[in-house]
Scaffold this active site. Structure first.
Site, mmCIF file in Angstrom:
data_model
loop_
_atom_site.group_PDB
_atom_site.id
_atom_site.type_symbol
_atom_site.label_atom_id
_atom_site.label_comp_id
_atom_site.label_asym_id
_atom_site.label_seq_id
_atom_site.Cartn_x
_atom_site.Cartn_y
_atom_site.Cartn_z
ATOM 1 N N ASP A 483 0.842 -0.998 -0.458
ATOM 2 C CA ASP A 483 0.318 -0.050 0.309
ATOM 3 C C ASP A 483 0.952 1.115 0.073
ATOM 4 O OD1 ASP A 483 -2.450 -0.882 -0.382
ATOM 5 O OD2 ASP A 483 -2.748 -1.510 1.852
HETATM 6 C C1 BGC Z 1 -0.250 1.063 6.385
HETATM 7 C C2 BGC Z 1 -0.240 -0.007 5.536
HETATM 8 C C3 BGC Z 1 -1.795 -0.619 5.091
HETATM 9 C C4 BGC Z 1 -2.292 0.999 4.736
HETATM 10 C C5 BGC Z 1 -3.761 1.095 4.548
HETATM 11 C C6 BGC Z 1 -0.312 2.103 6.002
HETATM 12 O O1 BGC Z 1 -0.166 3.451 6.776
HETATM 13 O O2 BGC Z 1 1.575 0.881 6.222
HETATM 14 O O3 BGC Z 1 0.818 -1.529 6.174
HETATM 15 O O4 BGC Z 1 -1.659 -1.456 4.502
HETATM 16 O O5 BGC Z 1 -1.128 1.716 5.910
HETATM 17 O O6 BGC Z 1 -4.491 1.563 4.180
HETATM 18 C C1 NOJ Z 2 -1.171 -3.553 6.069
HETATM 19 C C2 NOJ Z 2 -2.879 -3.905 4.347
HETATM 20 O O1 NOJ Z 2 -3.509 -4.342 5.175
HETATM 21 C C3 NOJ Z 2 -2.309 -4.754 2.968
HETATM 22 O O2 NOJ Z 2 -3.155 -5.025 2.480
HETATM 23 C C4 NOJ Z 2 -1.484 -4.279 2.738
HETATM 24 O O3 NOJ Z 2 -0.818 -5.163 1.445
HETATM 25 C C5 NOJ Z 2 -0.039 -4.703 3.447
HETATM 26 N N1 NOJ Z 2 -0.201 -3.467 4.561
HETATM 27 C C6 NOJ Z 2 1.287 -3.832 2.867
HETATM 28 O O4 NOJ Z 2 1.663 -2.457 2.455
#
Ligand code: BGC
Ligand code: NOJ
Length: 810
Positions: A483
């Site tokens: 993300d």
């Molecule tokens: C986090 C990710 C997460 C995302 C969700 C980010 O701030 O680092 O792990 O998947 O937010 O929107």
């Molecule tokens: C957490 C999110 O829930 C997941 O959808 C994502 O793939 C990972 N973070 C990596 O960014």
């Protein structure tokens, strides 16, 4: 250092001090009513949706940590104390918290009294039961007072923390007998209410928080508890609570138990009132009646245990390694259920007021859950697919209550559509149920636009096939699995979302991770087409897959590993030529899992590079070198300090990808080594470093660049649960459901030894004995089914047969 121990027989983790490095939590509830509960009785409860139907209030970001829960105070004349230590934090003579599968049990002892709280949510009811048992363990008569305490939340947990001008005038309660009803907002639009009851006569009650606590008191020593006398306050506005006073006298050796129920009730619109302004309590009283004796509670508790024993009998292994056994047979599967239920909504790190259900998250959760309750997976798949758009795109999230796509975040995460294929493939392989593919499934929840689910898969597949960039690789959109790799967003100022700022689609930025997904799930899509007799579509799909396979080995290969992406300027991300972020974990794991570069030798080179560049004693880092400055063209990933989260943290989620990739190459020693590094049971004895619960996976462990290398965060709600279970159960121990039946093809360390697996699969039980010759890591020498040797690794399926005895010689 350890703060407790596993009790495998009881399927419990036994915490022996309240001062764990962080609150160590558990989840109660299997279907609709859920509670989070910490090892000191903190937490909160909700019905279905942690944001919109929150029953009890939790205080976020509080000092001290973990404030608010369901508390029982004892005033024994000498001390005020709690069986779970919080919130009074009075030192106890004995403390124990046993987190079990769907229940928690706390025992506190003080001044000759022993108090036990058993907390669980029955399998088929919208309530939490707390059975409080107090025993006089001294040789003198004990007279003392017990006070209960919960603080109501005004249903919408987000509004509850903000909209004081309205809410402080809304609170309403009713008291009838020993039950305290929370009926705030019931009068107009809501038809639900909460109650907190107990099954004995009470000596008093309180419902006005500030009178109960004392306006400037913390909840550690409420005025009412310290004074030993309830005030019988009836709330009107402000901040309603529910508290009972029960005065108890116990002879030496005598004990007494009281059943408290926190319940949620919905009334039909035409049956809301008992009389003018008085709620109809019929359904609540029936619920109270269902658990008004110790025997009834015992029965509900046994039913919960039986429910779980049955689920955990579907995949059971006996290996020579206790830690594997306890993780596979108990905790990993339990966490898979919790992630399936919660997605990423409510934990001690996910506030329950933020995200809804993630499209990709929920699809991946199914991979680790589908064998447990395939029907619920089926229902979830249809819910998810119903949010898809006609062109194959997907809403990134949807709301659990309405099941509608969330337009705030919208679409544009280009890996999302392919995860749907992953989930459906897992479901069909597990169950053999092809009828799901014919289910008429809407687009964007519009029933008038429905097509069979199979057509949704086709559109997922085609979306990637038709959204490719200059190198013939899939376009990344807002982001892929990571993300935080935001190649089209260019978020420059605070307040601009990293992920949804800027255009959702760029015509240039490409993802080698999605390429790996496309090859893996594109092939699985083709397999399904073939099984349905659609050879032409299967051939077309395989041709498309081949194009991306070749593009990956061509433009997606950096020399010693797979490139991660191309940015919006067509510069490589995750390449030797980059200054920072030269190598990323995701494409190495996923491309090799998909089989890319296996015959060509690139796969082995890529995984060797992972070991050389990314490995640490606590797991494999997501990238190296960490970003030390903000790269506008890369986005959120470079916003984290080096070593944390997506910026070179150890993201536990993709460690199993690499471990699985190692099994594809047949390297069992390395696959298992990777498995062990992030597996909670193996790092239990460094709990002071790891800090989160030693019985469940966390999303992230701080990487080598971080100050607190080895420290975990974001426990419980992570795709790590599903992927590690897939890894250990299907690839390392090797029992993999194929479309044609169960395949057994383990990949284990050379010295692993013989092991057994009992697996329920499509109406039959498979008793599998693996004879492992020392020195071998992979390769089935012999497969014997009921005495007969068969070719290959798949146990041939025989209609009507309910038991298979399988021996595999490795
Ligand atoms: C986090 C990710 C997460 C995302 C969700 C980010 O701030 O680092 O792990 O998947 O937010 O929107
Ligand atoms: C957490 C999110 O829930 C997941 O959808 C994502 O793939 C990972 N973070 C990596 O960014």
């Amino acid at each position: 250092m350890k703060f407790g121990h596993f009790d495998d027989e009881a399927k419990e983790y036994v915490i022996t001090t309240p001062k764990t490095p962080l609150p160590w939590i558990n989840y109660l509830g299997t279907k609709e009513f859920f509670s989070l509960i910490s090892n000191t009785c903190g937490g909160y409860s909700f019905f279905k949706d942690a944001k919109l139907l929150r029953l009890t209030r939790y205080r976020y970001n509080n000092v001290p940590m973990d404030n608010n829960g369901k508390y029982y105070y004892i005033n024994d004349g000498k001390d005020v104390w709690n069986p779970g230590w919080q919130p009074s934090r009075t030192p106890l003579d004995f403390y124990e918290c046993r987190h079990g599968i769907g229940y928690s049990r706390f025992t506190g002892k003080k001044n000759g009294l022993s108090a036990e709280v058993l907390a669980f949510v029955p399998t088929d009811d919208a309530c939490e039961i707390n059975k409080v048992t107090i025993k006089n363990e001294s040789d003198t008569v004990k007279e003392f007072k017990l006070f209960s305490y919960v603080e109501w939340c005004f249903w919408n947990a987000d509004d509850d923390m903000k909209n004081f001008q309205r809410l402080l005038s809304c609170g309403e309660v009713e008291i009838k007998g020993s039950a305290i009803y929370h009926k705030t907002e019931y009068r107009e639009r809501r038809n639900h209410f909460g109650f907190f009851s107990c099954n004995c006569e009470i000596n008093g009650f309180d419902t006005i928080r500030d009178d109960f606590l004392g306006l400037y008191n913390d909840n550690d020593r409420p005025d009412v508890v310290v004074n030993g006398k309830a005030l019988n306050t009836v709330a009107s506005g402000w901040l309603p609570i529910a508290s009972h006073e029960i005065d108890i006298t116990l002879q030496p050796g005598e004990s007494k138990s009281i059943v408290f129920i926190l319940g949620y009730v919905e009334n039909p619109d035409d049956d809301k009132w008992e009389s003018y302004g008085v709620i109809n309590k019929k359904r609540a009283e029936e619920m109270q009646e269902r658990y008004n004796t110790d025997e009834k509670v015992e029965e509900a508790f046994s039913a919960l245990k039986a429910y779980w024993d049955n689920l955990l009998s579907i995949y059971r292994t006996t290996t020579g390694d206790d830690k594997v056994n306890r993780m596979v047979n108990i905790w990993n599967q339990y966490q898979c259920m919790v992630t399936f239920n919660m997605s990423r909504s409510a934990s001690y790190y996910e506030s329950g007021i933020g995200r809804g259900m993630g499209f990709r998250d929920s699809c991946q959760d199914i991979l680790g859950f589908v064998h447990l309750i395939p029907d619920r997976a089926r229902e979830r798949i249809i819910d998810i697919a119903s949010t898809q758009f006609e062109d194959g795109r997907a809403y990134h999230q949807y709301q659990p209550l309405t099941k509608k796509g969330n337009s705030d975040i919208g679409s544009g995460f280009n890996d999302d559509p392919l995860w749907l294929i992953a989930a459906v493939s897992a479901y069909v392989r597990e169950t053999g149920d092809l009828s799901i593919l014919d289910v008429q499934t809407p687009f964007d929840n519009d029933e008038s636009k429905s097509t069979p689910l199979m057509d949704h898969l086709k559109r997922s597949f085609n979306f990637t096939a038709t959204h490719k960039g200059p190198h013939g690789l899939p376009l990344i959109g807002r982001a892929d699995w990571n993300d935080c790799l935001n190649l089209n967003c260019f978020s420059e100022h605070p307040g601009e979302s990293f992920q949804t700022f800027g255009p959702s689609e760029g015509p240039v930025a490409e993802s080698i991770f999605i390429a790996g997904m496309f090859v893996k799930y594109g092939n699985e899509y083709a397999d399904i087409c073939e099984l349905r007799g659609d050879k032409a579509e299967a051939d077309r799909a395989r041709k498309e897959v081949k194009l991306v396979y070749d593009a990956t080995l061509d433009a997606g290969w950096d020399g010693k590993w797979f490139v991660r992406a191309y940015d919006a300027f067509s510069h490589k991300v995750g390449s030797e030529e980059c200054e920072e972020g030269k190598i990323f974990i995701e494409p190495q794991g996923f491309c090799v899992m998909a089989g890319i570069g296996v015959p060509e030798g690139n796969a082995k080179t890529a995984l060797d590079s992972v070991k050389e560049k990314l490995d640490t004693r606590y797991g494999i880092m997501i990238l190296q070198p960490a970003y030390t400055k903000y790269h506008l063209e890369l986005g959120e990933i470079s916003s984290y300090p080096p070593g944390y989260k997506e910026n070179a943290g150890i993201f536990c989620h993709n460690n199993p990808w690499v471990s699985i990739a190692e099994t594809v190459l047949g390297r069992g020693d390395r696959a298992f080594e990777i498995y062990k590094k992030t597996c909670p049971a193996y790092i239990e004895n460094i709990s002071e470093i790891h800090r989160t619960e030693p019985y469940v996976y966390s999303q992230m462990v701080a990487g080598r660049d971080a100050k607190f290398h080895g420290e975990a965060k974001n426990s419980w709600l992570t795709g790590t649960a599903a992927w590690t279970f897939v890894n250990i159960s299907q690839y390392i121990l090797g029992v993999y459901p194929t479309l044609k039946g169960l395949s057994v093809d383990p990949c284990v360390p050379k010295d692993f030894g013989n092991f057994k697996i009992d697996r329920k699969f499509r109406d039959a039980v498979y008793h599998i004995n693996v004879e492992h010759t020392s020195g071998s890591e992979k390769g089935v020498k012999k497969l014997i089914v009921d005495g007969k040797e068969v070719k290959g690794t798949v146990v041939p399926f025989e209609e009507g047969k309910t038991e298979y005895n399988v021996t595999v010689v490795m």
